[in-house]
Design a protein around this motif. Structure first.
Motif, PDB file in Angstrom:
ATOM      1  N   PHE A 131       0.704  -1.205  -0.055  1.00  0.00           N
ATOM      2  CA  PHE A 131       0.137  -0.178  -0.102  1.00  0.00           C
ATOM      3  C   PHE A 131       0.883   1.159   0.022  1.00  0.00           C
ATOM      4  O   PHE A 131       1.857   1.276   0.811  1.00  0.00           O
ATOM      5  CB  PHE A 131      -0.735   0.015   1.238  1.00  0.00           C
ATOM      6  N   PHE A 132       0.568   2.178  -0.639  1.00  0.00           N
ATOM      7  CA  PHE A 132       1.145   3.497  -0.956  1.00  0.00           C
ATOM      8  C   PHE A 132       0.430   4.753  -0.781  1.00  0.00           C
ATOM      9  O   PHE A 132      -0.682   4.929  -0.999  1.00  0.00           O
ATOM     10  CB  PHE A 132       1.734   3.448  -2.516  1.00  0.00           C
ATOM     11  N   TYR A 133       1.101   5.626  -0.057  1.00  0.00           N
ATOM     12  CA  TYR A 133       0.546   6.898   0.079  1.00  0.00           C
ATOM     13  C   TYR A 133       1.251   7.756  -0.853  1.00  0.00           C
ATOM     14  O   TYR A 133       2.403   8.000  -0.492  1.00  0.00           O
ATOM     15  CB  TYR A 133       0.520   7.498   1.420  1.00  0.00           C
ATOM     16  N   GLY A 134       0.828   8.167  -2.096  1.00  0.00           N
ATOM     17  CA  GLY A 134       1.545   8.732  -3.116  1.00  0.00           C
ATOM     18  C   GLY A 134       3.041   7.918  -3.343  1.00  0.00           C
ATOM     19  O   GLY A 134       2.764   6.649  -3.568  1.00  0.00           O
ATOM     20  N   ALA A 135       4.198   8.493  -3.222  1.00  0.00           N
ATOM     21  CA  ALA A 135       5.488   7.543  -3.269  1.00  0.00           C
ATOM     22  C   ALA A 135       5.963   6.933  -2.072  1.00  0.00           C
ATOM     23  O   ALA A 135       6.685   5.965  -2.225  1.00  0.00           O
ATOM     24  CB  ALA A 135       6.444   8.588  -3.931  1.00  0.00           C
ATOM     25  N   THR A 136       5.265   7.202  -0.836  1.00  0.00           N
ATOM     26  CA  THR A 136       5.542   6.422   0.080  1.00  0.00           C
ATOM     27  C   THR A 136       4.855   5.119   0.352  1.00  0.00           C
ATOM     28  O   THR A 136       3.766   4.989   0.329  1.00  0.00           O
ATOM     29  CB  THR A 136       5.483   7.234   1.538  1.00  0.00           C
ATOM     30  N   GLY A 138       1.591   1.031  10.281  1.00  0.00           N
ATOM     31  CA  GLY A 138       0.930   0.410   9.174  1.00  0.00           C
ATOM     32  C   GLY A 138      -0.595  -0.264   9.872  1.00  0.00           C
ATOM     33  O   GLY A 138      -1.325  -0.858   8.811  1.00  0.00           O
ATOM     34  N   LYS A 139      -0.850  -0.275  10.975  1.00  0.00           N
ATOM     35  CA  LYS A 139      -1.672  -1.522  11.391  1.00  0.00           C
ATOM     36  C   LYS A 139      -3.234  -0.693  10.933  1.00  0.00           C
ATOM     37  O   LYS A 139      -3.930  -1.267  10.496  1.00  0.00           O
ATOM     38  CB  LYS A 139      -1.711  -1.430  12.916  1.00  0.00           C
ATOM     39  N   SER A 140      -3.364   0.850  11.419  1.00  0.00           N
ATOM     40  CA  SER A 140      -4.669   1.518  11.133  1.00  0.00           C
ATOM     41  C   SER A 140      -4.682   1.325   9.535  1.00  0.00           C
ATOM     42  O   SER A 140      -5.924   1.158   8.973  1.00  0.00           O
ATOM     43  CB  SER A 140      -4.544   2.686  11.515  1.00  0.00           C
ATOM     44  N   THR A 141      -3.663   1.765   8.660  1.00  0.00           N
ATOM     45  CA  THR A 141      -3.739   1.589   7.289  1.00  0.00           C
ATOM     46  C   THR A 141      -4.413   0.188   6.780  1.00  0.00           C
ATOM     47  O   THR A 141      -5.136   0.244   5.986  1.00  0.00           O
ATOM     48  CB  THR A 141      -2.330   2.046   6.636  1.00  0.00           C
ATOM     49  N   PHE A 142      -3.958  -0.713   7.341  1.00  0.00           N
ATOM     50  CA  PHE A 142      -4.293  -2.168   7.010  1.00  0.00           C
ATOM     51  C   PHE A 142      -5.472  -2.389   7.458  1.00  0.00           C
ATOM     52  O   PHE A 142      -6.329  -2.840   6.498  1.00  0.00           O
ATOM     53  CB  PHE A 142      -3.294  -3.141   7.712  1.00  0.00           C
ATOM     54  N   LEU A 143      -6.115  -2.131   8.393  1.00  0.00           N
ATOM     55  CA  LEU A 143      -7.407  -1.928   9.062  1.00  0.00           C
ATOM     56  C   LEU A 143      -8.593  -1.482   7.885  1.00  0.00           C
ATOM     57  O   LEU A 143      -9.263  -1.920   7.416  1.00  0.00           O
ATOM     58  CB  LEU A 143      -7.884  -1.518  10.275  1.00  0.00           C
ATOM     59  N   ARG A 144      -8.102  -0.045   7.529  1.00  0.00           N
ATOM     60  CA  ARG A 144      -9.011   0.714   6.427  1.00  0.00           C
ATOM     61  C   ARG A 144      -8.883   0.114   5.068  1.00  0.00           C
ATOM     62  O   ARG A 144      -9.796   0.529   4.354  1.00  0.00           O
ATOM     63  CB  ARG A 144      -8.727   1.986   6.671  1.00  0.00           C
ATOM     64  N   ARG A 195      -2.596   4.075  -3.221  1.00  0.00           N
ATOM     65  CA  ARG A 195      -2.599   3.077  -4.328  1.00  0.00           C
ATOM     66  C   ARG A 195      -2.400   1.696  -3.498  1.00  0.00           C
ATOM     67  O   ARG A 195      -1.707   1.439  -2.464  1.00  0.00           O
ATOM     68  CB  ARG A 195      -1.509   3.055  -5.075  1.00  0.00           C
ATOM     69  N   LEU A 196      -3.188   0.738  -3.875  1.00  0.00           N
ATOM     70  CA  LEU A 196      -2.970  -0.695  -3.302  1.00  0.00           C
ATOM     71  C   LEU A 196      -2.719  -1.731  -4.314  1.00  0.00           C
ATOM     72  O   LEU A 196      -3.140  -1.672  -5.627  1.00  0.00           O
ATOM     73  CB  LEU A 196      -4.421  -0.992  -2.824  1.00  0.00           C
ATOM     74  N   GLU A 197      -1.796  -2.589  -4.040  1.00  0.00           N
ATOM     75  CA  GLU A 197      -1.463  -3.744  -4.879  1.00  0.00           C
ATOM     76  C   GLU A 197      -1.827  -4.938  -4.145  1.00  0.00           C
ATOM     77  O   GLU A 197      -1.740  -5.014  -2.837  1.00  0.00           O
ATOM     78  CB  GLU A 197       0.110  -3.741  -5.107  1.00  0.00           C
ATOM     79  N   PHE A 234       2.617  -5.699  13.956  1.00  0.00           N
ATOM     80  CA  PHE A 234       3.225  -5.094  12.922  1.00  0.00           C
ATOM     81  C   PHE A 234       4.317  -4.234  12.992  1.00  0.00           C
ATOM     82  O   PHE A 234       4.313  -3.247  14.245  1.00  0.00           O
ATOM     83  CB  PHE A 234       2.192  -3.989  12.153  1.00  0.00           C
ATOM     84  N   TYR A 235       5.299  -3.845  12.096  1.00  0.00           N
ATOM     85  CA  TYR A 235       6.337  -3.194  12.564  1.00  0.00           C
ATOM     86  C   TYR A 235       6.800  -2.424  11.024  1.00  0.00           C
ATOM     87  O   TYR A 235       7.148  -3.289  10.191  1.00  0.00           O
ATOM     88  CB  TYR A 235       7.561  -3.681  13.183  1.00  0.00           C
ATOM     89  N   GLU A 236       6.736  -1.326  10.950  1.00  0.00           N
ATOM     90  CA  GLU A 236       7.352  -0.630   9.822  1.00  0.00           C
ATOM     91  C   GLU A 236       6.782  -0.993   8.652  1.00  0.00           C
ATOM     92  O   GLU A 236       7.612  -1.246   7.617  1.00  0.00           O
ATOM     93  CB  GLU A 236       8.852  -0.563   9.758  1.00  0.00           C
ATOM     94  N   GLY A 237       5.492  -1.119   8.600  1.00  0.00           N
ATOM     95  CA  GLY A 237       4.834  -1.704   7.525  1.00  0.00           C
ATOM     96  C   GLY A 237       4.786  -3.138   7.004  1.00  0.00           C
ATOM     97  O   GLY A 237       4.191  -3.353   6.252  1.00  0.00           O
ATOM     98  N   HIS A 238       5.474  -4.043   7.959  1.00  0.00           N
ATOM     99  CA  HIS A 238       5.657  -5.427   7.736  1.00  0.00           C
ATOM    100  C   HIS A 238       4.767  -5.908   8.777  1.00  0.00           C
ATOM    101  O   HIS A 238       4.732  -5.589   9.983  1.00  0.00           O
ATOM    102  CB  HIS A 238       7.065  -5.740   7.889  1.00  0.00           C
ATOM    103  N   LEU A 239       4.189  -7.230   8.409  1.00  0.00           N
ATOM    104  CA  LEU A 239       3.656  -8.064   9.170  1.00  0.00           C
ATOM    105  C   LEU A 239       4.632  -8.980   9.881  1.00  0.00           C
ATOM    106  O   LEU A 239       5.220  -9.710   9.270  1.00  0.00           O
ATOM    107  CB  LEU A 239       2.564  -8.900   8.681  1.00  0.00           C
TER     108      LEU A 239
END
Lengths: 283, 288, 261
Positions: free
Chosen positions: C22-27, C52-58, C71-73, C229-234
């Motif tokens: 999952f991306f916020y713009g380029a991040t 990233g836990k909230s982002t993943f939930l949403r 953007r989601l892949e 979760f840590y730094e965007g990784h499960l």
């Protein structure tokens, strides 16, 4: 002289400047009320003018200004609110949005007489509306549009984001969310800002000079294609073009007072609405 | 879902009207004024004489009108800048909260007084005053117009300057006071310099408003198209010329086209002032 | 990642994701997350702020769609259905997947209108029917006894804890199967927090609940499964008991023993 003493004097001078401004505004209002009130009576408001405005009332000018206002509201309010909804709820940060914003800023800076020229060129001549309520209202609508957009957008943005999220999360579509959970709460702010903008339109002379205003027309309009008298233009004519301008001074003052009351009344109404609704929605 | 998309499209088209309008304004002003550029040519505008109606030789020189506008605007800024900046300092930094709550709507009130009412006041009260004060033949002068324009510019400049002053981070003030500076020193040596870009933008927007103002100047500046830099002389501005003459001109004539050229000049000047002011505000993060 | 399945053999996985980026713009905010969330259980997402836990939930109710430039892949399925497929109906998805937010956000309407909002949007206008739904939802969210006499008063007059339970009632009124909770008790006092936790306990058998929390005791108290979760990784996903007693990963252990976070 000590530093403290000189600072006190500076403070005093700054305060003096501020209260000088207040005093000047106060004096202008006082002067117009003082001289306008004696000539203001029911007959003045409800009668037609006679002898090129030397005698009689200003009914056609009041009706003219009110019909122009109604026309302006009818055109500018929906357009302005919809624009604001787009900017606050839909617009993404891209070049197109930046262009819209630049356009709004530009419109806000266009001099009122230039709106008059534009209205003359487009509405009166090109679209062949003639000098008419329609042409004048459209011209004024263009002029107040940026004010309405800016204040409406501000009101929409003041609605907490959580309401939108909660509504969307319950399965409402974007439009349902806006209609049921954004617009109702921002309506008071939208109305307040719009009335303030439209109130200013009521007092404008330059845009209607070339598009609608009649010099002397002691009857009421029949359709939106009619010319009308208008309060600000009437005051201008009485004060500068009337052959006996000095003699009709009381009528000039009374006309100025009516115009002032109309414009300030609208502003005051807007402020009261704002206070009333502020109590209702507090977040 | 189709309804959702339709509503989005509706809002989008409404918002696009603004772009459309700006384009239309430029197009129609150019359309009405264009033939003049071919004959007699734009050089005719660069002339000291404005004699649009004449049996002998018409002159469409807008120089005296430009200097008229410049004189009135310049004079008015001479009053507006100190009054507004000090007023803004008072409201933002000195006034008590109660005073603020009263002063701000009062300034808003000034903004909503119609310009024709101010012009009327200028005509019947201010002009005689100026006439007697300076022993002039007429009180209708650049100075009288400038004073009224000051009243019209003050709300804009005060409000925007106050925003600029309020946007100065509190930490600057605290730091200055922690170093032993007095409140006044803090205001003039820390807060005002930090707010300066915003104040300059406010002044530019004030200038834009003053240049474009019509009715007040039309009523009190005397309307004589003579090139002069004397504050006590009657002058005629670009806006007043359009307002006074457009009513009597025959549509499509050279005179008519020349008036539209004046409109174009006004539009260009205010557009540039506006864009620069916005750039300054955005650049220094003072955009609300 | 999960070598031995922590789930009993008959577990039905309601939410399944595969290689989600999952991306916020380029991040990039999420990296290759593959995860199966069991139905009718409470699953907790833990991890430090910004992990990233909230982002993943949403992602599960497509709330990230409302943020521009995201953007989601990868593949996200609920009950086997690809929810990001072209033409997939977001409105229908959100009826099935309710959400409760960190900051309680009742509408500035009456208590009744708050709970009735969802059903009305979805076409129920019969007053009697609405009243039943409202009562049932408020009973379920353990708020009924406190508000039954003042359903027509403004919801903003309720206490913070009551407001949050109202938001839960509002979400339940739409009839979801899944309930997403984004730190639902983080803004509440301890007493109100306990009430919310008790409520989650009561709802656990009827709903698939996914809760994001920064409070590890809370995760331990209320959840069946916990994902770290840590730094965007499960980093680790296992039965809650295992995570808190015998974490497999060093990072998990450091986090739950308070060495960072």
């Amino acid at each position: 002289m000590s530093r403290r003493r000189s600072e006190q004097i500076t403070y005093f001078l700054i305060r003096l400047v501020m209260y000088f401004i207040v005093l000047v505004i106060g004096y202008i209002l006082f002067d117009i009320v003082r001289h306008g009130l004696p000539a203001l009576n029911w007959a003045f408001l409800t009668e037609y003018p006679r002898k090129s405005g030397s005698e009689g009332g200003i009914l056609p000018a009041i009706v003219g200004t009110l019909s122009l206002l109604a026309g302006t509201i009818l055109v500018a309010l929906p357009l302005g609110i919809c624009s604001a909804i787009y900017l606050s709820e839909y617009a993404e940060q891209n070049r197109f949005t930046a262009m819209i914003r630049l356009a709004i800023i530009t419109l806000a800076g266009v001099p009122s007489i230039v709106y008059g020229l534009f209205g003359l060129g487009l509405f009166v001549l090109f679209l062949n509306f003639g000098t008419s309520i329609l042409a004048g209202s459209l011209t004024l609508a263009c002029m107040v549009l940026p004010t309405i957009i800016v204040s409406s957008e501000e009101a929409l943005r003041a609605v907490p984001h959580g309401y939108r999220d909660a509504s969307l999360a319950l399965g409402a579509t974007k439009w349902e969310t806006i209609r049921t959970n954004v617009l109702p709460y921002s309506l008071s702010g939208i109305i307040t800002g719009s009335i303030l903008g439209i109130g200013r339109a009521a007092g404008e002379t330059a845009p209607i000079l070339l598009t609608v205003a009649a010099f002397y027309l002691p009857r009421l309009p029949n359709s939106i294609f009619d010319q009308v008298m208008a309060l600000p233009y009437h005051l201008y004519i009485l004060a500068t073009q009337h052959p006996e301008a000095d003699k009709v001074l009381p009528l000039q003052y009374a006309t100025a007072l009516v115009l002032l009351l109309l414009v300030l009344g609208l502003s005051l109404g807007a402020i009261i609405i704002r206070i009333h609704f502020r109590k209702k929605y507090r977040w | 879902m189709w309804k959702d998309k339709a509503m989005r499209l509706l809002m989008l088209s409404a918002a696009s009207t603004s772009i459309f309008l700006v384009a239309l304004i430029f197009i129609f002003l150019m359309k009405e004024s264009a033939p003049f550029a071919l004959k007699p040519g734009l050089g005719a505008l660069i002339d000291r004489q404005w004699i649009p109606v004449s049996f002998v030789q018409e002159h469409f020189g807008i120089l005296s009108l430009v200097t008229g506008s410049a004189l009135v605007t310049g004079l008015s800024m001479l009053f507006t800048i100190p009054l507004s900046v000090l007023g803004a300092i008072y409201i933002a930094e000195i006034a008590s909260p109660v005073e603020r709550e009263i002063l701000k709507p009062f300034i808003e009130l000034l903004a909503s007084i119609p310009s024709v009412v101010l012009g009327f006041f200028g005509l019947v009260v201010l002009a005689p005053l100026i006439k007697n004060l300076f022993g002039l033949g007429t009180g209708l002068s650049a100075l009288t117009g400038a004073m009224l324009l000051t009243l019209m510019a003050i709300p804009t400049v005060i409000t925007l300057s106050e925003d600029a002053i309020m946007s100065v981070p509190r930490a600057y003030k605290d730091a200055s006071q922690a170093l032993g500076a007095s409140d006044l020193q803090t205001i003039f040596q820390v807060i005002i310099p930090a707010a300066l870009p915003g104040i300059i933008a406010a002044i530019m927007l004030g200038v834009g408003r003053v240049i474009g103002e019509t009715m007040a100047v039309l009523m009190v500046t005397g309307n004589s198209a003579i090139m002069t830099w004397s504050p006590l002389a009657p002058v005629r501005t670009m806006t007043a010329t359009i307002a006074a003459e457009m009513g009597e001109v025959s549509f499509g004539s050279l005179h008519y086209q020349a008036l539209f050229w004046i409109g174009l000049v006004l539009l260009a000047v205010t557009f540039i002032l506006n864009v620069i002011a916005q750039r300054v505000l955005v650049r220094y993060g003072m955009m609300k | 990642m999960v070598e031995t399945s922590p789930f009993p053999a008959d577990t039905e996985h309601v939410i399944t994701t595969s290689k989600v980026n999952f991306f916020y713009g380029a991040t990039q905010a999420l990296f290759d997350i593959t995860m199966d969330i069991p139905g009718r259980r409470v699953t907790a997402f833990i991890g430090p702020s910004g992990c990233g836990k909230s982002t993943f939930l949403r992602i599960f109710n497509r709330m990230n769609d409302t943020i521009s430039g995201t953007r989601l892949e990868g593949d996200v399925r609920i009950n086997g259905e690809d929810i990001y497929e072209n033409g997939s109906n977001v409105v229908r998805l959100r009826r099935k997947v309710g959400m409760v937010f960190q900051k309680s956000n009742p509408f500035p309407k009456s208590i009744f209108d708050n709970v009735a909002y969802g059903p009305r949007i979805h076409g129920t206008h019969d007053r009697q029917q609405l009243a039943e739904i409202v009562e049932k939802s408020l009973i379920r969210s353990a708020l009924w006894d406190e508000v039954k006499d003042r359903l027509e008063t403004n919801a903003l007059g309720l206490s913070g804890g009551q407001q949050q339970r109202l938001c839960i009632a509002r979400a339940l009124a739409v009839g979801p199967d899944i309930l997403l909770m984004d730190e639902p008790a983080s803004a509440l006092d301890p007493k109100s927090t306990i009430r919310i936790e008790d409520l989650i306990g009561e709802l656990r058998n009827e709903y698939t609940i996914v809760i994001v929390t920064h409070n590890m005791q809370q995760a331990a108290r209320i959840s069946d499964y916990t994902a770290f979760f840590y730094e965007g990784h499960l980093v680790e996903f296992n039965a809650t008991k295992k995570i808190f007693t015998k974490p497999r990963e060093k990072q998990t252990e450091d986090y739950i023993t308070g060495r960072f976070g």
